[in-house]
Design a protein around this motif. Structure first.
Motif, short mmCIF file in Angstrom:
data_model
loop_
_atom_site.label_atom_id
_atom_site.label_comp_id
_atom_site.label_asym_id
_atom_site.label_seq_id
_atom_site.Cartn_x
_atom_site.Cartn_y
_atom_site.Cartn_z
N ASP A 193 0.83 -1.21 0.00
CA ASP A 193 0.00 0.00 0.00
C ASP A 193 0.86 1.26 0.00
O ASP A 193 0.57 2.23 -0.71
N GLU A 194 1.90 1.24 0.79
CA GLU A 194 2.80 2.40 0.85
C GLU A 194 3.55 2.55 -0.48
O GLU A 194 3.73 3.67 -0.97
N ALA A 195 3.96 1.44 -1.05
CA ALA A 195 4.67 1.49 -2.33
C ALA A 195 3.81 2.11 -3.41
O ALA A 195 4.29 2.93 -4.22
N VAL A 196 2.54 1.72 -3.45
CA VAL A 196 1.64 2.24 -4.48
C VAL A 196 1.56 3.76 -4.42
O VAL A 196 1.54 4.44 -5.46
N ARG A 197 1.53 4.31 -3.23
CA ARG A 197 1.46 5.78 -3.10
C ARG A 197 2.67 6.45 -3.72
O ARG A 197 2.56 7.50 -4.36
N ALA B 114 8.63 4.11 -13.62
CA ALA B 114 7.49 4.45 -12.77
C ALA B 114 6.18 4.00 -13.41
O ALA B 114 5.28 3.51 -12.73
N LEU B 115 6.06 4.16 -14.71
CA LEU B 115 4.86 3.71 -15.42
C LEU B 115 4.67 2.20 -15.24
O LEU B 115 3.58 1.73 -14.93
N VAL B 116 5.76 1.46 -15.42
CA VAL B 116 5.68 0.00 -15.30
C VAL B 116 5.40 -0.41 -13.85
O VAL B 116 4.56 -1.27 -13.58
N ASN B 117 6.10 0.23 -12.92
CA ASN B 117 5.93 -0.14 -11.51
C ASN B 117 4.53 0.18 -10.99
O ASN B 117 3.92 -0.62 -10.28
N ARG C 71 2.59 6.07 -7.58
CA ARG C 71 1.60 7.01 -8.12
C ARG C 71 2.19 8.42 -8.16
O ARG C 71 2.03 9.13 -9.16
N GLU C 72 2.85 8.83 -7.08
CA GLU C 72 3.43 10.17 -7.04
C GLU C 72 4.52 10.32 -8.11
O GLU C 72 4.65 11.39 -8.73
#
Length: 721
Positions: free
Chosen positions: A220-224, A239-242, A227-228
């Motif tokens: 959950d923290e990684a997704v934030r 970043a797009l791939v991740n 996204r940023e």
């Protein structure tokens, strides 16, 4: 909704905002949409619709509402901020062009305007972090150490640079990366946070921190942070791939695909990109496309990405290329005997063919290789008969209590524990884990009953007032598949297995294309064509298309079964298009049927009603409604099997079933459990066993826990007691 006065708009908006603040976003969204339906110039409602869509990762849907809000109130900075984010996360070239054109004339400060323009121009693919005066030569030297795989040396050099240049974001980012590589998780965490604090607009630091958090299973923290990173640099490839990969794992395949397509358009042709595309296609059941993407990942990496071989095998297994799949699983394991993907994938394939003993060994190995993977436990338990004292229970309980466990893994373990405890007759503990697993599933993907209601009403309307028996479709195919349909967990897999044990029949499993093709054929946007208005030639073409799909699955078979749950929705149209088709509808006591659904986790984006007891009953009601609808119109076009009667009198009921399918009797149909065909449903273990009555009236063990469901069944008149 009637046209509102200004005061009514204000009061209605306040009501929606209250719901939104309380966390009931979907109820608030409905009110905002009602407002703008007749009052599209209410900027606040347009803005809040965009906010809700952004919160739910529906970036593309947010864009037009935020654009409308910005045009209505071009000086509002909050609107521009979130519209910028929406375009960065979900916009295509046209959305960017519109955004930049309107930004050019917007009354916002020049410095802000230039920064936003650069995000889609000069800084699209990379940001310019604050170096705090670090000489370029020193930065190149530091990067060279990392590229040469000398992280300890890089860590020491970065620490020295920070003494001379405190707060240098890129140096802190490299320091954190070097520490992460060496397993210094606490130090790396702190350094990443300092890098981002030093320069919050440093996209690469957010991206790298996200990857670090993924390794720690802090999803959950990684997704934030991913996204940023995309918000700050909408074209940063990694970043797009991740971010797309993270969205895919959480079930948000549509926005993930938008991001990956953007990377492809920018010319990215990397193994990580194609792996991510393959994973999205797996989630959306485009298995042939997934196979293509994983093959490309292998090609561009010169065969070095072992995970790609395992995922290629998984895709091939899903489209029936079982020999190729097994060969690729073995190839991956030869290259890396500790490959988690290949180990679990091969175990699942062997399980599908009933080779439970070898699958058991591989599953247990997968627990060692990937101990936090809850899905592996859940899939394993489906074919494992847990006995009292089995150490697998304590092993799963330890993992379940692991604070690092992701929500998805805990959900999967919850379903696995519930099944294992039921196996051991520890009924008192089953619902502790089962209710929590269902709660997590429901929170992640709630069901839209209003949409289901609309589909049922639309379908019935399209099929009403038509002379089904009098209709004749010239040129219709004479292909004669046997469709087995009904609610999931009602016994459809058992019935298909019995029929597929006949020497002239091959089981194709859950193909699903017939019902989907019929729905697409019928639907026209929000409405459906009345069947009586459709030219016969089109219906004949539909039948031939269904034949092509089914023949491709089992080209050698004289007859084929299709166990597609939704076939009952379009029973009449499918039979009209394929006049020789047979339909078998399986029914089961709804108390046992719905309990069995509630005890299981289904593939992503399917059967979303399954995770709430009352919603289960509401959905079951629509199933009964459709069967009653067809029974009134074409009672002779389908045969109904009652599960309880089948298990109580197997030979008598099986003979009736085989006759209803237009087949001559064969004793093999009574020995269906000896059939070695591939089974890919939740009944993978049960249908390999002789018929038993053990699951009949199983609901009685859990009357207290099932009270919401049982009450709703009585209220709906679906059960008498």
């Amino acid at each position: 909704m009637a046209v509102l006065t200004a005061t009514e708009i204000q009061n209605t908006y306040a009501e929606a905002l209250k719901l939104q603040t309380a966390g009931n976003r979907e109820a608030a969204l409905k009110i905002y949409l009602d407002i703008i339906k007749d009052h599209p110039r209410v900027a606040e409602a347009q803005y809040q619709i965009g906010v809700i869509h952004m919160a739910e990762n529906r970036f593309t849907r947010a864009i037009p509402h935020l654009e409308a809000a910005a045009q209505l109130k071009p000086g509002e900075g909050a609107i521009w901020k979130i519209w910028t984010e929406a375009v960065a996360l979900g916009g295509d070239a046209a959305a960017e062009e519109t955004y930049l054109r309107l930004l050019k004339s917007a009354p916002v400060p020049v410095n802000i305007k230039l920064a936003l323009q650069d995000r889609f121009g000069a800084r699209r693919s990379s940001t310019r972090p604050a170096t705090r005066g670090v000489p370029p030569a020193e930065m190149r030297r530091l990067l060279g150490m990392m590229e040469a795989s000398r992280p300890a040396e890089a860590e020491q050099f970065a620490a020295r640079l920070l003494i001379a240049h405190p707060g240098s974001a890129p140096v802190l980012n490299i320091l954190a990366t070097a520490q992460a590589v060496q397993g210094k998780a606490a130090q790396a965490d702190a350094a990443f946070r300092k890098a981002i604090a030093a320069d919050p607009g440093y996209a690469e630091a957010h991206d790298n921190f996200g990857r670090f958090l993924i390794d720690l299973r802090r999803e959950d923290e990684a997704v934030r942070h991913f996204r940023e990173a995309v918000i700050l640099a909408p074209g940063l490839p990694s970043a797009l791939v991740n971010f797309a990969s993270a969205l895919t794992r959480s079930g948000n395949s549509e926005p993930a695909l938008v991001l990956l397509e953007r990377a492809e358009r920018a010319g990215v042709d990397s193994a990580p990109l194609h792996m991510a595309i393959g994973n999205v296609r797996m989630r959306t059941k485009n298995y042939a496309g997934a196979e293509e993407a994983f093959a490309r990942a292998l090609e561009v990496s010169n065969g070095k990405v072992i995970e790609a071989i395992g995922m290629l095998a998984q895709a091939q297994a899903r489209i029936g290329k079982d020999d190729e799949a097994l060969a690729n699983f073995n190839r991956a394991l030869e290259l890396d005997k500790d490959s988690p993907v290949a180990t679990a994938g091969k175990a699942t394939l062997l399980q599908a063919f009933g080779d439970f003993e070898e699958a058991d060994v591989l599953f247990r190995r997968s627990f060692e290789l990937d101990p936090d993977n809850g899905e592996n436990y859940r899939v394993f338990i489906a074919s494992h008969k847990t006995k009292p004292g089995d150490p697998i229970i304590d092993q799963m309980l330890r993992q379940y209590e692991n604070p690092r466990l992701s929500v998805t893994d805990r959900m999967n373990l919850g379903f696995a524990l519930a099944k294992a405890l039921e196996d051991t007759k520890d009924y008192g503990r089953v619902f502790h884990y089962l209710d929590e697993a269902n709660r997590l599933m429901w929170a992640a993907s709630p069901h839209n009953m209003a949409a289901r209601r609309k589909v049922v009403d639309m379908t019935k309307s399209a099929y009403a007032d038509f002379d089904w028996h009098g209709a004749s479709i010239e040129g219709a195919t004479d292909y004669a598949p046997i469709f087995v349909t009904g609610m999931p967990r009602s016994g459809t897999t058992l019935v298909e297995q019995i029929i597929a044990s006949h020497s002239t029949v091959a089981g194709a499993g859950e193909v699903g294309e017939a019902a989907q093709s019929a729905h697409r054929f019928l639907a026209d946007g929000k409405n459906a064509r009345a069947v009586g208005e459709i030219p016969a030639a089109e219906i004949a073409d539909l039948g031939r298309e269904m034949e092509r799909i089914l023949r491709a699955r089992r080209p050698e078979a004289e007859r084929v079964t299709d166990k597609s749950i939704q076939s009952y929705m379009h029973l009449g149209l499918i039979r009209l298009a394929m006049p020789n088709a047979r339909f078998v509808v399986v029914r089961r006591d709804p108390r046992d049927n719905l309990l069995s659904i509630y005890k299981n986790k289904f593939p992503e984006d399917t059967h979303q009603y399954a995770y709430d007891q009352r919603e289960l009953v509401r959905y079951y009601g629509t199933f009964v409604e459709m069967i009653d609808f067809w029974r009134e119109l074409v009672p002779d076009w389908f045969y109904e099997v009652q599960y309880e009667e089948l298990v109580a009198n197997p030979e008598e009921e099986t003979r009736k079933l085989i006759a209803a399918c237009g087949l001559d009797w064969e004793d093999a149909c009574l020995s269906f459990h000896e059939n070695k065909r591939k089974i890919e449903t939740l009944s993978v273990y049960q249908v390999r066993q002789p018929i038993t009555k053990s699951s009949v009236k199983g609901w009685q063990r859990y009357e207290k826990e099932l009270k919401p469901m049982l009450d709703a069944l009585r209220e709906g008149g679906y059960v008498a007691d």
